[in-house]
Design a protein around this motif. Structure first.
Motif, PDB file in Angstrom:
ATOM      1  N   ASP A 175      80.912  -4.451  -3.447  1.00 48.15           N
ATOM      2  CA  ASP A 175      80.977  -4.389  -4.904  1.00 48.15           C
ATOM      3  C   ASP A 175      80.397  -5.623  -5.578  1.00 48.15           C
ATOM      4  N   LEU A 176      80.150  -6.883  -4.543  1.00 52.53           N
ATOM      5  CA  LEU A 176      80.067  -7.982  -5.007  1.00 52.53           C
ATOM      6  C   LEU A 176      78.214  -8.164  -4.958  1.00 52.53           C
ATOM      7  N   GLN A 177      77.804  -8.915  -5.650  1.00 50.56           N
ATOM      8  CA  GLN A 177      76.318  -9.295  -5.609  1.00 50.56           C
ATOM      9  C   GLN A 177      76.062 -10.540  -4.651  1.00 50.56           C
ATOM     10  N   VAL A 178      75.601 -10.515  -3.464  1.00 46.45           N
ATOM     11  CA  VAL A 178      75.633 -11.616  -2.397  1.00 46.45           C
ATOM     12  C   VAL A 178      74.244 -11.895  -2.482  1.00 46.45           C
ATOM     13  N   SER A 179      73.767 -13.062  -2.474  1.00 44.12           N
ATOM     14  CA  SER A 179      72.547 -13.703  -2.368  1.00 44.12           C
ATOM     15  C   SER A 179      72.609 -15.065  -1.298  1.00 44.12           C
ATOM     16  N   ILE A 180      71.620 -15.402  -0.845  1.00 41.61           N
ATOM     17  CA  ILE A 180      71.368 -16.688   0.028  1.00 41.61           C
ATOM     18  C   ILE A 180      70.303 -17.498  -0.157  1.00 41.61           C
ATOM     19  N   ALA A 181      70.452 -18.649  -0.690  1.00 38.09           N
ATOM     20  CA  ALA A 181      69.606 -19.572  -1.094  1.00 38.09           C
ATOM     21  C   ALA A 181      69.244 -20.819   0.138  1.00 38.09           C
ATOM     22  N   ALA A 182      67.892 -20.903   0.316  1.00 38.93           N
ATOM     23  CA  ALA A 182      67.766 -21.595   1.704  1.00 38.93           C
ATOM     24  C   ALA A 182      66.571 -22.543   1.468  1.00 38.93           C
ATOM     25  N   ARG A 183      66.696 -23.754   1.651  1.00 43.22           N
ATOM     26  CA  ARG A 183      65.507 -24.616   1.605  1.00 43.22           C
ATOM     27  C   ARG A 183      64.245 -23.883   2.266  1.00 43.22           C
ATOM     28  N   GLY A 184      64.294 -23.627   3.609  1.00 38.14           N
ATOM     29  CA  GLY A 184      63.232 -22.928   4.157  1.00 38.14           C
ATOM     30  C   GLY A 184      63.367 -21.489   3.949  1.00 38.14           C
ATOM     31  N   GLY A 185      63.074 -20.655   5.208  1.00 34.64           N
ATOM     32  CA  GLY A 185      63.400 -19.270   5.173  1.00 34.64           C
ATOM     33  C   GLY A 185      64.599 -19.148   5.809  1.00 34.64           C
ATOM     34  N   VAL A 186      65.010 -17.904   5.865  1.00 32.99           N
ATOM     35  CA  VAL A 186      66.368 -17.698   6.372  1.00 32.99           C
ATOM     36  C   VAL A 186      66.202 -16.996   7.950  1.00 32.99           C
ATOM     37  N   GLY A 187      66.852 -17.477   8.810  1.00 28.72           N
ATOM     38  CA  GLY A 187      66.568 -17.199  10.232  1.00 28.72           C
ATOM     39  C   GLY A 187      65.182 -17.211  10.781  1.00 28.72           C
ATOM     40  N   ASP A 188      64.399 -18.395  10.081  1.00 29.44           N
ATOM     41  CA  ASP A 188      63.114 -18.422  10.620  1.00 29.44           C
ATOM     42  C   ASP A 188      62.779 -19.114  11.824  1.00 29.44           C
ATOM     43  N   TRP A 189      63.833 -19.581  12.452  1.00 32.92           N
ATOM     44  CA  TRP A 189      63.816 -20.187  13.792  1.00 32.92           C
ATOM     45  C   TRP A 189      63.888 -19.059  15.129  1.00 32.92           C
ATOM     46  N   LEU A 190      64.086 -17.890  14.434  1.00 32.79           N
ATOM     47  CA  LEU A 190      64.273 -16.683  15.444  1.00 32.79           C
ATOM     48  C   LEU A 190      63.210 -16.080  15.770  1.00 32.79           C
ATOM     49  N   GLY A 191      63.207 -15.237  16.866  1.00 34.65           N
ATOM     50  CA  GLY A 191      61.722 -14.852  17.246  1.00 34.65           C
ATOM     51  C   GLY A 191      61.595 -13.368  16.336  1.00 34.65           C
ATOM     52  N   ASP A 192      60.313 -12.871  16.560  1.00 34.97           N
ATOM     53  CA  ASP A 192      59.759 -12.104  15.542  1.00 34.97           C
ATOM     54  C   ASP A 192      60.941 -10.690  15.503  1.00 34.97           C
ATOM     55  N   LYS A 193      61.164 -10.420  16.531  1.00 34.17           N
ATOM     56  CA  LYS A 193      62.013  -9.066  16.665  1.00 34.17           C
ATOM     57  C   LYS A 193      63.523  -9.319  16.077  1.00 34.17           C
ATOM     58  N   ALA A 194      64.032 -10.503  16.229  1.00 36.52           N
ATOM     59  CA  ALA A 194      65.162 -10.818  16.012  1.00 36.52           C
ATOM     60  C   ALA A 194      65.137 -11.137  14.388  1.00 36.52           C
ATOM     61  N   ARG A 195      64.109 -11.698  13.837  1.00 35.52           N
ATOM     62  CA  ARG A 195      64.252 -12.168  12.577  1.00 35.52           C
ATOM     63  C   ARG A 195      63.801 -10.804  11.584  1.00 35.52           C
ATOM     64  N   ARG A 196      63.037  -9.875  12.286  1.00 38.97           N
ATOM     65  CA  ARG A 196      62.872  -8.468  11.666  1.00 38.97           C
ATOM     66  C   ARG A 196      64.111  -7.793  11.337  1.00 38.97           C
ATOM     67  N   HIS A 197      64.982  -7.835  12.440  1.00 37.29           N
ATOM     68  CA  HIS A 197      66.250  -6.919  12.442  1.00 37.29           C
ATOM     69  C   HIS A 197      67.085  -7.685  11.541  1.00 37.29           C
ATOM     70  N   LEU A 198      67.325  -9.182  11.518  1.00 34.59           N
ATOM     71  CA  LEU A 198      68.064  -9.694  10.494  1.00 34.59           C
ATOM     72  C   LEU A 198      67.764  -9.424   8.922  1.00 34.59           C
ATOM     73  N   HIS A 199      66.418  -9.323   8.751  1.00 36.91           N
ATOM     74  CA  HIS A 199      66.168  -8.976   7.247  1.00 36.91           C
ATOM     75  C   HIS A 199      66.330  -7.578   6.781  1.00 36.91           C
ATOM     76  N   LEU A 200      66.246  -6.549   8.087  1.00 35.84           N
ATOM     77  CA  LEU A 200      66.599  -5.242   7.682  1.00 35.84           C
ATOM     78  C   LEU A 200      68.103  -5.173   7.473  1.00 35.84           C
ATOM     79  N   VAL A 201      69.005  -5.898   7.936  1.00 33.87           N
ATOM     80  CA  VAL A 201      70.264  -5.968   7.635  1.00 33.87           C
ATOM     81  C   VAL A 201      70.776  -6.659   6.534  1.00 33.87           C
ATOM     82  N   LEU A 202      70.012  -7.689   6.116  1.00 30.70           N
ATOM     83  CA  LEU A 202      70.168  -8.204   4.701  1.00 30.70           C
ATOM     84  C   LEU A 202      69.791  -7.499   3.644  1.00 30.70           C
ATOM     85  N   ASP A 203      68.799  -6.497   3.646  1.00 28.27           N
ATOM     86  CA  ASP A 203      68.243  -5.475   2.905  1.00 28.27           C
ATOM     87  C   ASP A 203      69.360  -4.557   2.615  1.00 28.27           C
TER      88      ASP A 203
END
Length: 401
Positions: A175-203
């Protein structure tokens, strides 16, 4: 006279070191004292769960170390005198409160860990919450419980802690509006597959991402960024970095520019051979000559290394020394999702990723194993080069006293 070993801090690194020393050394020859401000072991890797209303299993240190011979002192460390080999304690339970108590040592194990840092950003101390300690997590828990549906919660920081905090809050409070603010990207040190999954979950969890948003000020109901302007936030959770306690930097110990005690491959201070440092408080080189990062993944191996080296030196055995490396990075994305990103010993990502429920199960197993290693501190977990260590005599007498 017994050799006095004092361990400061009972996080993952300190508790495991104390227990392993108790297993390695004979209690007639050594006196091991463990100092910690909290009477319980705190599972720091689960504090984002505590903050969202989940109750963690209590782990009283007296129960953990019952029968080991380890003496517990529930107190805060005020200062360390590395030349006089004393530690000043304050706030000890049962003390008269008239001033610091002095504890002398022959060998010191410094494991005071780290806490959150505001990087000089105005308003963080006054208005932001964090999950760096148990009381911090409980304060955030109480604040989240007060929020009405639709309230904005902003997590500052796109690293592991920020990701885990944001996803845990969003899952527990849809019920809350949650967001993340990052100086760079979010999880941008991860590999491509992991980063794609992360952003799918965030969405899927409805978490908005403000990338490349450098926070310059925290206010009561918003944060101000240099790029994105003002972002509303009824609650701000600050996860943008950790720093060690300043106690070591105030001593004559050699410390790094981050305030960590500089140690050799056996976790012994390069300037004071009677001082060892483990966990976040230590600056140690790992595989590839890179400094070990602050993480539970390195705390326990550092504890094994320090305890085995100290025990070997005291008993006249060959001092073991191995290079600590990495195997994986694990991220919880709420209770039902997660990521296991395999890495090289040098902490470089590989193409191997386990995501989803499988990743969540592995993350849970790793967290449980870390807590188990503290709850069973006298159990020996051999490294690759020391697999025969577990078969040695349980209590080895000192060569000299």
């Amino acid at each position: 006279m017994k050799h006095r070993i004092v361990v400061l801090g009972a996080g993952y690194a300190g508790a495991v070191t104390a227990g392993r020393l108790a297993r390695r050394l004979h209690r007639d020859d050594v006196e091991i004292t463990l100092v910690n401000g909290d009477p319980e072991f705190v599972e720091r890797v689960r504090l984002h769960q505590l903050a969202t209303g989940q109750d963690l299993r209590p782990r009283p240190l007296r129960a953990v170390f019952a029968g080991t011979g380890v003496r517990l002192r529930t107190a805060w460390v005020a200062s360390v005198d590395a030349d006089r080999k004393t530690v000043a304690l304050t706030g000890e339970q049962g003390s008269d409160g008239l001033g610091p108590d002095t504890l002398a040592y022959d060998t010191l194990v410094y494991a005071l860990g780290s806490t959150t840092t505001d990087h000089g950003v105005p308003g963080v101390a006054e208005y932001a919450h964090n999950v760096a300690g148990k009381q911090d997590a409980l304060r955030l828990r109480a604040r989240l419980a007060e929020l009405e549906p639709g309230a904005d919660v902003l997590v500052v920081g796109g690293g592991l802690t920020g990701i885990e905090a944001a996803t845990e809050i969003a899952e527990a409070r849809p019920d809350l509006q949650v967001s993340i603010a990052a100086r760079g990207g979010v999880g941008d040190w991860l590999g491509d597959k992991a980063r794609r999954h992360l952003h799918l979950v965030l969405d899927r969890l409805g978490i908005a991402v403000h990338a490349r948003a450098d926070v310059t000020r925290v206010e009561t109901d918003a944060v101000v960024t240099a790029e994105a302007g003002r972002i509303p936030a009824r609650v701000t959770v600050w996860t943008a970095g950790f720093a060690v306690h300043p106690i070591a930097a105030a001593t004559t110990l050699t410390v790094s520019d981050t305030g960590q005690i500089v140690v050799d491959g056996t976790m012994r201070s390069v300037s004071h051979p009677d001082v060892y440092a483990v966990g976040d408080a230590a600056r140690a080189e790992g595989a590839g000559g890179k400094p070990l990062r602050m993480a539970c993944a390195t705390a326990t191996p550092m504890a094994w290394q320090a305890a085995d080296a100290l025990a070997a030196r005291l008993t006249g055995r060959e001092v073991p020394e191995t290079t600590i490396g990495y195997a994986a990075q694990c991220i919880s994305l709420g209770r039902r999702d997660g990521i296991l990103q395999r890495v090289t010993h040098e902490d470089e990502v590989t193409s191997t990723v386990i995501a989803g429920r499988g990743g969540a199960r592995i993350k849970e197993l790793i967290c449980s194993a870390a807590a188990w290693s503290v709850s069973h501190p006298t159990m020996l977990v051999p490294s690759r080069r020391r697999r025969l260590a577990a078969t040695r005599e349980a209590e080895t007498r000192l060569v000299t006293t």
